[in-house]
Structure formats: C-alpha cells, structure tokens
Design an enzyme around this catalytic site. Structure first.
Site: not given
Ligand SMILES: Cc1ncc(COP(=O)(O)O)c(C=O)c1O
Lengths: 132, 417
Positions: B133, B210, B213, B236, B375
C-alpha cells in the site's frame, strides 16, 4: 430494479459517444497538443489541435477511462471544431456538464471535467485549476 | 457504568461458526438496505463500539492522565484498558509495546521517522514489495531520498503471489529493513509472512509488517510472527477511524527517539532540556483520540468474542462463493490467488466497462463497491491496468450481498452491451 436510474445516467448518447468516440485519434504536427490524467481513476484524455487564423480547424482526442470521461471528451471535440480560440476560451464547467445532461455525483465530476482541463491547460496555458 | 458485556455479540461463543443474522443486528447501518462490499477500505461499526464511545462522551468525558477527579480517572482507565485488550489480541509480550496512533499510516511513518532516521544510512538497502500500500511505500521513499538509501521491490508471479526466489536473492544483499503487508489490500494475497520474517531476520534485517488487512480478518500472534514492528488500523476492524496501533519490540522502541513532541510524552521539562516519558507514552504526544481508543477496545472485545478462527472461516466461505460466482461471469478477469490463499478480497475487471462505471451502476442498486487503484499504484502498473473493481467481505457479509453484486455486474453489461 434500478434500470431506469441507470439508463438516465448512462444515456444512450453518452454510451454512443463512449463506444463510437467522435474525432478520436491523433493529428500529425498539431499546433497544440496536451494530455491530462486523473490518477485516482486512471482516466487519461489528450487533445491535438490544428489552429488556422485563430480558428480550431481540426481536432482529435485520445485517451482511455470511464464512459463519463471519454464521452465528455468526444462531446467537447464536436463543440470545439470550427470555434475561434476566443470562443473556445469561454467554454466553462457548466457548459460541459450541461452538454452531458445528467446528474453527476461529486465523485465523478473530475471524470466529466478532465477534457475541459485539457482544453484549458493545453490550449491556453492556464494553471491547472481543479474544477470542483 | 457497566460495560462488561459491551463487546459481546449476542449469544456468540468464541470460534463457533458465525451467526451472521445475529451479528447484523448489531450493525444498524444494514437497516438502510445497503450491500456493503468495501470492508477492506473501512469496516462498519457495531452498536457495542459506538455505544462505548457514546458512554464516554455522555458519562465521563474528560482528558486522560492529567486530572485528579473521578471521571478523568474513569476515562484514563478505559483508555488504558484498550492497550491490554490489544496486547492480548495480537499476543504481544507487554502493553509497553502497544503504541496508540491514528492508524497504519501513522504507525509506519512513526517507524520511518523515529527508527529510520537513526538506523538507515547512505547506501543501505530497504526491501519492500510490489503488493504494498502507498502508506508502506512513500514513507520509505522519503527516508531513502533523505539518507541516500535505496529501495528494491519484490515482484509477484502470475498468480499474484510474491516471488520468494527474488526475495531470497534480495536478502543476500543484506537489507537494513524489510517491510511488507501480511495481506494485500488490492488483491487479497495472504503472504507467507512467518517464513518471510524468519528469513529476513536471519539476514540481519529489521522487519516491519503492515497488518492493516490481516489483523481484522485472521488470528495474529506477533511473537510467533517474529517481526520487530507491526502496524494496523482500528477502523478496518469494527473500530472507529482515528485510532490505530503500532506494535514494536520493546528494545527497539526504547532505543528510539520520540516521533512527536509536546504534552504527555514527557517526564520533566526544564529550560535546559527534557526527559521523555516511559513506553509507550513516549510516542503519544498531545491529547489523544480518547473516545476512539475506547471504541477500539470495544471492537477488540467484539472480535475476540467471535473468535478470529471463526471470522476467517466465515470470510473464506464467502470468498469461495464470490470467486465461483464471479468466475462464471463472461468477460470478467479475476486478479490474485485462489480463495484458500487470499483474504476476503476479490479484485476484478470487466471487459469494456471501466471499474468506475461499474461502481456507479452498483451504487444505484445500493451495492457499495470500490473502484480505483486501491492506494497500490505500483501494483496496478505491474498488472497493466489503471484500476480494478474490488469487493471485500467481513463478519457481517452475506452471500445474498454477493448475489446483488453479480446482479449489478449483469446490469452494467446490459447497459454497456
Ligand atoms: C495494506 C494496507 N496498509 C495500510 C493502509 C493504510 O491504513 P490507514 O489509512 O488506516 O492508515 C491500508 C488501508 O487501506 C491498507 O489496506
């Protein structure tokens, strides 16, 4: 069912301009050429102008993207052909949106006005002000 | 002020198959009739989360850490309680390793600034991936430009999975930092993070994962993962916007200077100089997003009560269903790996129909679908597309919503035929 609403938005002539774009392609040795993109959705529109005695005698556009951006560019070239630069200068955002004749959501305004930005920035060297 | 069961979905037992109908009752937004297929962008929030925030506003609204009166103590306790919930949720060793931020983006920027400026030097190598991202690319680009370091990106294969051979080659070159997402937001690819972290650590790199998600959708254990930093966003994972987490291994956080300076992050301030607060508060300058952090705590409670194995199992079922249904649509190209190796994200393109046109038509059917570059412009360039359409799923997603998406796609094809 939402077909009515869809068809209102994607009116026949807009789809027609998208599928059969007018003045599509490139000019050899154009007097003015400019391209703009909208990175958010990946729309690209470029225009080539032939200018004789201050009049747009020929014009072509190229690009790719959503139906709104491409149909709007196609419609704009039809309008520009034969106009003097001075007349072309007066075309504004309301003219372009009016010609599309549909309600455009804020998220899609940039698509609709990309070709106007090409006209302004390219042909007149105006600062690329975002028409929002 | 009882909140003991605030996070518990009605009747839910951890890791039983999700009772989606019951879950949906906790989300008033579904009364509007929308089919919400954009949870990878931001999730919906249950009443338990908004209720916990409202309770703060209505019953103990005050600033934390600074006042001696009772409601301020209550606010501080609730605010700090989220830290332990999050610690347990990702199995960190200590709450000192749980830093509140605004979200993944701020977490990564914090590391790029406070760790990167101390540790990345001229000529150093940073390894990222083409699946990342922008928020895990741009901070490193800025750091690399400033330091004269350089960046290499691990490519994907034709299935949309990271090329591990190339990753191994890059590790041979001794990168200082390796950073990648556990799950790709654009394609849903689940990366083999444990193996990648182990290999990167063995090569001597510091590793940031990261988790924007992954944290909302599958069990996460940062110690088993073995990474040095792990970043994610509350919004999220059923929480509100404005609250996120940076996990960092304690010794690294201890050695770092503050990211932002001001109130709350100090121990003593004298005209001659300042001593910083202990972890984690050293990184939390200024008045914090108190209600949001409390809301995040309620979101973690909610997910914990469902059980993250059950969450993953439900999303896999929906993803398999969507994958099947979309595979049957003519002129539709699916990107990324098969459902078993992807999270609840399906990215696709339709022949002759721009994703934005599809999203506009879907919107007429109250189907919320993402269209764009997600993104992840380097990935879009790599795929040779400007944009894709993306449907993403969560605990409240029903097969019927996928059916509505397929209906919108057919409608778009009819209009554009
Ligand atoms: C993989 C990934 N990383 C980072 C981010 C950035 O998260 P935020 O915007 O919450 O900071 C996102 C959000 O879209 C994401 O999907």
């Amino acid at each position: 069912m939402s077909a009515a609403a869809d068809d209102q938005f994607y009116r026949e002539y807009i789809l027609d301009h998208y599928k059969n774009p007018r003045n599509y392609g490139r000019l050899e040795h154009p007097d003015i050429t400019h391209e703009e993109d909208n990175p958010l959705c990946g729309d690209v529109v470029g225009m080539d102008f032939r200018v004789e005695d201050g009049v747009i005698s020929d014009i072509r556009f190229h690009g790719r993207g959503c139906a709104i951006s491409q149909a709007s560019a196609s419609l704009l070239t039809e309008r520009l052909k034969g106009l003097s630069l001075d007349e072309a200068k007066k075309i504004n955002k309301d003219d372009v949106l009016g010609e599309l004749g549909i309600d455009i959501s804020p998220a899609r305004i940039k698509c609709a006005l990309l070709s106007l930005k090409v006209l302004k920035v390219g042909a007149y060297g105006l600062a690329g002000d975002d028409e929002e | 002020m009882t909140m003991a069961i605030a996070g518990r979905a009605q009747g839910a037992l951890p890791n039983q198959p999700l009772d989606v109908a019951a879950i949906r009752k906790d989300f008033p937004i579904f009364e509007t009739g929308i089919a919400y297929l954009d949870s990878a962008n931001t999730s919906q929030r249950p009443k338990q989360v908004t209720g916990a925030m409202l309770e703060y506003f209505e019953k103990f609204n005050s600033n934390i850490h600074r006042a001696a009166y009772r409601i301020a103590e209550e606010a501080t306790v609730r605010y700090e309680a989220t830290r332990e919930k999050v610690r347990a949720f990702i199995n960190a060793a200590s709450t000192k390793e749980i830093v509140y931020t605004r979200g993944t983006t701020e977490s990564i920027n914090l590391v790029a600034y406070a760790w990167g400026r101390k540790n990345i030097a001229q000529g150093d190598l940073i390894v990222l991936t083409i699946l990342d991202h922008h928020s895990n690319i741009v901070p490193w680009q800025i750091l690399a430009a400033e330091r004269g370091a350089h960046i290499e990106y691990v490519d994907i294969d034709e299935k949309g999975e990271l090329r591990q051979d190339q990753f191994a080659d890059l590790l041979q070159r001794g990168p200082k930092l390796v950073a990648f997402n556990l799950v790709s937001n654009a394609m849903g690819t689940i990366n083999p993070a444990r193996d990648m972290v182990a290999a990167a650590k063995k090569a001597g790199a510091t590793v940031l994962v990261d988790g924007a998600q992954s944290t909302p959708h599958q069990p996460v254990d940062v110690r088993a993962l073995g990474c040095d930093f792990y970043a994610f966003s509350g919004h999220k994972m059923l929480g509100p916007t404005g609250a996120g987490i940076l996990y960092g291994r304690r010794e690294l956080l201890e050695a770092m200077d503050p990211f932002m300076a001001g109130g709350d992050m100090i121990k003593t301030v004298r005209i001659e100089g300042t001593t910083y607060h202990d972890l984690p508060w050293k990184f939390e300058a200024g008045t914090q997003a108190i209600a949001e952090v409390i809301g995040l705590g309620a979101a973690v409670d909610y997910l914990s009560a469902l059980g993250m194995d059950a969450v993953r199992a439900h999303e896999l079922e929906i993803t398999e269903y969507a994958y099947e249904a979309l595979s049957d649509v003519e002129g539709l190209t699916l990107y990324g790996p098969p459902p078993s190796r992807r999270a609840g994200v399906v990215s696709f393109a339709l022949e002759g129909i721009h994703p934005h046109d599809l999203a506009t038509i879907a919107d007429r059917d109250q189907v919320c679908l993402r269209a764009g570059h997600h993104c992840a412009m380097p990935l879009m360039t790599r795929l040779g597309v400007a944009a894709t359409a993306r449907a993403s799923f969560y605990v409240y997603t029903q097969k019927e919503e996928v059916d509505r998406l397929v209906g919108s796609i057919k409608e778009a094809q009819r209009i554009f035929a």
